[in-house]
Design a protein around this motif. Structure first.
Motif, PDB file in Angstrom:
ATOM      1  N   GLN A  49     -36.157 -56.933 -26.197  1.00  0.00           N
ATOM      2  CA  GLN A  49     -35.706 -55.773 -25.443  1.00  0.00           C
ATOM      3  C   GLN A  49     -34.771 -56.206 -24.338  1.00  0.00           C
ATOM      4  N   HIS A  50     -33.818 -55.373 -24.007  1.00  0.00           N
ATOM      5  CA  HIS A  50     -32.883 -55.636 -22.924  1.00  0.00           C
ATOM      6  C   HIS A  50     -33.454 -55.128 -21.622  1.00  0.00           C
ATOM      7  N   ALA A  51     -32.849 -55.546 -20.513  1.00  0.00           N
ATOM      8  CA  ALA A  51     -33.352 -55.129 -19.206  1.00  0.00           C
ATOM      9  C   ALA A  51     -33.235 -53.626 -18.997  1.00  0.00           C
ATOM     10  N   ASP A  52     -32.390 -52.959 -19.817  1.00  0.00           N
ATOM     11  CA  ASP A  52     -32.273 -51.495 -19.671  1.00  0.00           C
ATOM     12  C   ASP A  52     -33.574 -50.791 -19.988  1.00  0.00           C
ATOM     13  N   SER A  53     -34.417 -51.477 -20.747  1.00  0.00           N
ATOM     14  CA  SER A  53     -35.688 -50.846 -21.126  1.00  0.00           C
ATOM     15  C   SER A  53     -36.726 -50.950 -20.024  1.00  0.00           C
ATOM     16  N   LEU A  54     -36.368 -51.595 -18.875  1.00  0.00           N
ATOM     17  CA  LEU A  54     -37.313 -51.755 -17.781  1.00  0.00           C
ATOM     18  C   LEU A  54     -37.331 -50.557 -16.848  1.00  0.00           C
ATOM     19  N   ALA A  55     -36.592 -49.531 -17.195  1.00  0.00           N
ATOM     20  CA  ALA A  55     -36.544 -48.365 -16.323  1.00  0.00           C
ATOM     21  C   ALA A  55     -37.935 -47.756 -16.185  1.00  0.00           C
ATOM     22  N   GLY A  56     -38.288 -47.463 -14.974  1.00  0.00           N
ATOM     23  CA  GLY A  56     -39.581 -46.856 -14.713  1.00  0.00           C
ATOM     24  C   GLY A  56     -40.681 -47.846 -14.408  1.00  0.00           C
ATOM     25  N   GLU A  57     -40.435 -49.189 -14.565  1.00  0.00           N
ATOM     26  CA  GLU A  57     -41.456 -50.182 -14.263  1.00  0.00           C
ATOM     27  C   GLU A  57     -41.473 -50.475 -12.765  1.00  0.00           C
ATOM     28  N   THR A  58     -42.647 -50.887 -12.276  1.00  0.00           N
ATOM     29  CA  THR A  58     -42.777 -51.205 -10.857  1.00  0.00           C
ATOM     30  C   THR A  58     -42.183 -52.586 -10.572  1.00  0.00           C
ATOM     31  N   ARG A  59     -41.984 -52.883  -9.290  1.00  0.00           N
ATOM     32  CA  ARG A  59     -41.431 -54.180  -8.904  1.00  0.00           C
ATOM     33  C   ARG A  59     -42.374 -55.313  -9.279  1.00  0.00           C
ATOM     34  N   ARG A  60     -43.671 -55.095  -9.201  1.00  0.00           N
ATOM     35  CA  ARG A  60     -44.635 -56.144  -9.540  1.00  0.00           C
ATOM     36  C   ARG A  60     -44.535 -56.516 -11.008  1.00  0.00           C
ATOM     37  N   VAL A  61     -44.379 -55.469 -11.874  1.00  0.00           N
ATOM     38  CA  VAL A  61     -44.236 -55.743 -13.309  1.00  0.00           C
ATOM     39  C   VAL A  61     -42.936 -56.499 -13.571  1.00  0.00           C
ATOM     40  N   GLN A  62     -41.851 -56.107 -12.924  1.00  0.00           N
ATOM     41  CA  GLN A  62     -40.576 -56.790 -13.118  1.00  0.00           C
ATOM     42  C   GLN A  62     -40.636 -58.245 -12.631  1.00  0.00           C
ATOM     43  N   ARG A  63     -41.334 -58.477 -11.509  1.00  0.00           N
ATOM     44  CA  ARG A  63     -41.465 -59.835 -10.996  1.00  0.00           C
ATOM     45  C   ARG A  63     -42.257 -60.726 -11.949  1.00  0.00           C
ATOM     46  N   LEU A  64     -43.365 -60.182 -12.493  1.00  0.00           N
ATOM     47  CA  LEU A  64     -44.168 -60.954 -13.435  1.00  0.00           C
ATOM     48  C   LEU A  64     -43.405 -61.224 -14.722  1.00  0.00           C
ATOM     49  N   ARG A  65     -42.624 -60.218 -15.158  1.00  0.00           N
ATOM     50  CA  ARG A  65     -41.832 -60.409 -16.376  1.00  0.00           C
ATOM     51  C   ARG A  65     -40.786 -61.520 -16.165  1.00  0.00           C
ATOM     52  N   ALA A  66     -40.183 -61.584 -14.957  1.00  0.00           N
ATOM     53  CA  ALA A  66     -39.202 -62.633 -14.664  1.00  0.00           C
ATOM     54  C   ALA A  66     -39.859 -64.012 -14.646  1.00  0.00           C
ATOM     55  N   GLU A  67     -41.097 -64.100 -14.101  1.00  0.00           N
ATOM     56  CA  GLU A  67     -41.800 -65.381 -14.087  1.00  0.00           C
ATOM     57  C   GLU A  67     -42.126 -65.865 -15.491  1.00  0.00           C
ATOM     58  N   VAL A  68     -42.525 -64.934 -16.351  1.00  0.00           N
ATOM     59  CA  VAL A  68     -42.835 -65.304 -17.741  1.00  0.00           C
ATOM     60  C   VAL A  68     -41.575 -65.802 -18.447  1.00  0.00           C
ATOM     61  N   ALA A  69     -40.443 -65.107 -18.240  1.00  0.00           N
ATOM     62  CA  ALA A  69     -39.192 -65.539 -18.865  1.00  0.00           C
ATOM     63  C   ALA A  69     -38.759 -66.912 -18.361  1.00  0.00           C
ATOM     64  N   GLU A  70     -38.936 -67.156 -17.036  1.00  0.00           N
ATOM     65  CA  GLU A  70     -38.595 -68.469 -16.472  1.00  0.00           C
ATOM     66  C   GLU A  70     -39.486 -69.564 -17.040  1.00  0.00           C
ATOM     67  N   ALA A  71     -40.777 -69.252 -17.211  1.00  0.00           N
ATOM     68  CA  ALA A  71     -41.693 -70.240 -17.781  1.00  0.00           C
ATOM     69  C   ALA A  71     -41.304 -70.609 -19.204  1.00  0.00           C
ATOM     70  N   HIS A  72     -40.879 -69.636 -20.010  1.00  0.00           N
ATOM     71  CA  HIS A  72     -40.431 -69.938 -21.372  1.00  0.00           C
ATOM     72  C   HIS A  72     -39.214 -70.851 -21.365  1.00  0.00           C
ATOM     73  N   MET A  73     -38.289 -70.613 -20.419  1.00  0.00           N
ATOM     74  CA  MET A  73     -37.096 -71.470 -20.336  1.00  0.00           C
ATOM     75  C   MET A  73     -37.459 -72.887 -19.906  1.00  0.00           C
ATOM     76  N   LEU A  74     -38.349 -73.002 -18.905  1.00  0.00           N
ATOM     77  CA  LEU A  74     -38.751 -74.331 -18.440  1.00  0.00           C
ATOM     78  C   LEU A  74     -39.503 -75.100 -19.521  1.00  0.00           C
ATOM     79  N   ALA A  75     -40.320 -74.416 -20.301  1.00  0.00           N
ATOM     80  CA  ALA A  75     -41.053 -75.082 -21.385  1.00  0.00           C
ATOM     81  C   ALA A  75     -40.106 -75.659 -22.420  1.00  0.00           C
TER      82      ALA A  75
END
Length: 334
Positions: A49-75
């Motif tokens: 999914q693209h970031a456009d699908s994040l409409a309506g999500e809270t900041r906490r959900v967006q922050r956690l989603r960014a951490e998960v994506a960063e962890a996948h890149m670091l791995a």
């Protein structure tokens, strides 16, 4: 106006007015209530999914989603060992120092560097010895003046001239010692018995004049003998005797140094051609060689005597002593 002429500005009908008002109301309603849209986020999310699908999500959900994506890149990047193959600044500095130390160690074993180090050390030792000798003779000046004045009144001619006794003896002694020291550094030490006797004459006079007024039988009546006072006054002449005795021995040892690193005593003059088969010893050198071998057989000389030792025992020149030493070190050469 003629009835046949058309009206350029016809009046709007009630239907046109109603339709225009409806369009204005609809436009105002769209402007006052815009449709909310989520901010663009180019980062990919799970499931494609693209970031456009994040409409309506809270900041906490967006922050956690960014951490998960960063962890996948670091791995995916941490399995790459390329950063571990690069040298850090500390490693490069340590390697540079190790390379410099290895080069200095190699340079220290080169014959030219060893000869330069020996020459520098020899100059330092000669300078220190001469300074020590000068200070020691200056130390004894007061004792010699007291002996030479012989109770003269202060600032009288005899009292003043008594201060010149030690300086002119010291200058004469320094002439002999300085000449022997300089020629010793040039590979030609002076061992003439006359010069040695002159040195001991001046040193004996200095020692005697310093010690005599403080000996038990020379003390004035009522004054007790003091060992510490006697030692204090003879300290300068004793140091001078030690320097004059030790300096020629030290310089002779420097003359016999081997700068090639082979460990064999080799003179500075013959070190380059000690193995030259063309060199033929003279009859005088052959006679000295035979005599040195006889002294070695009787134990009067060591198996590998130095050139300075041979010069003193055989009473010959330094060049002949070096030739004898090289011939004894290489029996096949003679």
């Amino acid at each position: 106006m003629s009835p046949t002429t058309p009206n350029p500005n016809p009046e709007p009908s009630p239907e046109d007015i109603s339709r225009g008002l409806a369009e204005i109301e609809r436009h105002l309603a769209q402007t006052a209530q815009p449709t909310p849209t989520a901010p663009a986020d180019p980062r990919p999310v799970a499931g494609g999914q693209h970031a456009d699908s994040l409409a309506g999500e809270t900041r906490r959900v967006q922050r956690l989603r960014a951490e998960v994506a960063e962890a996948h890149m670091l791995a995916g990047l941490q399995d790459d060992d390329a950063p571990l193959l690069l040298d850090t600044d500390k490693v490069r500095k340590r390697r540079k120092k190790a390379h410099e130390a290895a080069r200095l160690h190699e340079l220290a074993h080169e014959p030219a560097m060893r000869a330069w180090q020996a020459s520098r050390m020899r100059r330092v030792l000669v300078a220190a010895a001469l300074v020590s000798l000068t200070l020691a003779l200056g130390w004894s000046t007061a004792g010699v003046q007291s002996f030479a004045a012989d109770g003269a009144q202060s600032w009288s001619p005899g009292w003043l001239f008594a201060w010149l006794v030690e300086p002119f003896m010291s200058l004469a002694l320094l002439v002999v010692v300085g000449a022997r020291a300089y020629l010793g550094t040039r590979g030609q030490p002076l061992s003439d018995p006359k010069l040695i006797r002159i040195e001991w004459l001046f040193l004996g006079l200095t020692l005697g004049m310093n010690a005599w007024p403080h000996l038990p039988w020379a003390l004035p009546e009522g004054e007790s003998f003091s060992v510490s006072r006697l030692v204090l006054h003879v300290l300068g002449p004793i140091v001078a005797v030690a320097v004059v005795t030790a300096l020629p021995i030290i310089l002779a040892a420097f003359t016999d140094l081997d700068h090639s690193g082979t460990g064999r005593l080799t003179g500075l003059t013959y070190s380059a051609n000690a193995h030259d088969p063309v060199m033929v010893p003279s009859p005088e050198v052959v006679r000295l060689i035979n005599r040195a071998r006889a002294l070695i057989a009787t134990g009067d000389l060591p198996d590998a005597p130095s050139a300075y030792r041979l010069q003193r025992v055989l009473r010959c020149g330094m060049d002949d002593a070096r030739a004898v030493r090289d011939a004894l070190s290489h029996p096949t050469a003679d």
